[in-house]
Scaffold this active site. Sequence first.
Site, PDB file in Angstrom:
ATOM      1  N   ASP A 122     -22.472  88.102  28.147  1.00 20.72           N
ATOM      2  CA  ASP A 122     -21.641  86.908  28.270  1.00 20.72           C
ATOM      3  C   ASP A 122     -22.512  85.660  28.195  1.00 20.72           C
ATOM      4  OD1 ASP A 122     -19.011  88.083  28.772  1.00 20.72           O
ATOM      5  OD2 ASP A 122     -19.870  88.792  30.649  1.00 20.72           O
ATOM      6  N   ASP A 141     -28.669  89.931  27.889  1.00 18.47           N
ATOM      7  CA  ASP A 141     -27.421  89.689  28.587  1.00 18.47           C
ATOM      8  C   ASP A 141     -26.329  89.553  27.521  1.00 18.47           C
ATOM      9  OD1 ASP A 141     -25.768  89.037  30.868  1.00 18.47           O
ATOM     10  OD2 ASP A 141     -25.819  86.963  30.176  1.00 18.47           O
TER      11      ASP A 141
END
Length: 366
Positions: free
Chosen positions: A30, A28
């Site tokens: 953010d 991922d």
Amino acid sequence: MTGAPAEQLLARGCDQPPCTVFDVALLDLDGVVYVGPNAVPGVPAALESARAAGMRLGFVTNNAARTPDTVAAHLSELGVLAAPDDVITSSQAAASVVAGLFGAGARVLPVGGPGVAAALRAAGLTVVDGAAQEPVAVVQGYGPEVGWAQLAEAVVAVRNGARHVATNTDATIPSPRGPLPGNGAMVNVVSTVTGTTPLVTGKPDPAMHAECVARTGARRPLVVGDRLDTDIEGARRAGAASLLVFTGVTDAAALLAARADHRPDLLAQDCGGLLVPHPPVQRDGSGRRCGTWRAAPGEGSDVLVLTGAHVPSGGDAPAKDDGFDGLRALCVAHWARHPVHGAPADVVPADEHAAAALHRWGMAPS
């Protein structure tokens, strides 16, 4: 690591650095690689070391605002070498779903950043700019510029029969100032006003991780994320192992209270956890032990007593503590009591070491 009973998650650990055990990290972005415009300190160097050890990297983001080209360029600027094909966005997933439902050339109204419209065009769909053009679908993704005018067009289009498709329903996004409204908050505006439930295409739907696995040819992927309800659940649904990091939105209390499909296989402060072994959690009488830490049942169904200076009897000396051995012991002990459904834990420190750890993890001692 996948498919084990809930109380076994974390318990096995990983006796070698994950970068040498898993062939691809599905990261991922953010809250994992960067927060806002800046890299998480130490993460670019950690990912470079993981690559040097033979691990390949793929980037799987629910943030629909930017195109893969823009994301890859930003990563490279931060010191994380990436090509556009290494990036899978939730906009791409949504565009694929809409194209499958309505066919090439279908009119679609994008709501969100430039990445939403770009993904729709790349999938062969026709992008429109208002409800008057009778779109068959509205694809809504995150964009910092989204305001009342775009939301109003989406509401009118959905009321007129357009399918409401959300790239994700993350309620928040991490930022240097703390959590800020995410796409889910804006999606709720449209769904509340129209009374409809959107079709959600991003994580935890396994399609995004599956696409990244297909692109990289991964045989043993490891999902690395900061959210339990998207990254970790998405990993479980995709049949992949997972590593939770604490550089984003999840804290220790939320992890302890997690339900079975939100429980990671490994945890670490940040992506540096790819480079070090992870200790197992062992049974120790009525409790669980990890290194020199012990979590044991207290008085009450959800009370645990954490001891920070526990000396194991016999066996090898424990490995160096990365600051989370106590939390590992707590998780395995608590999850054994709640194998399916999550429940908050009430943790009582037995000594000053445990009290200091609870403070460090943001958990007020009972």
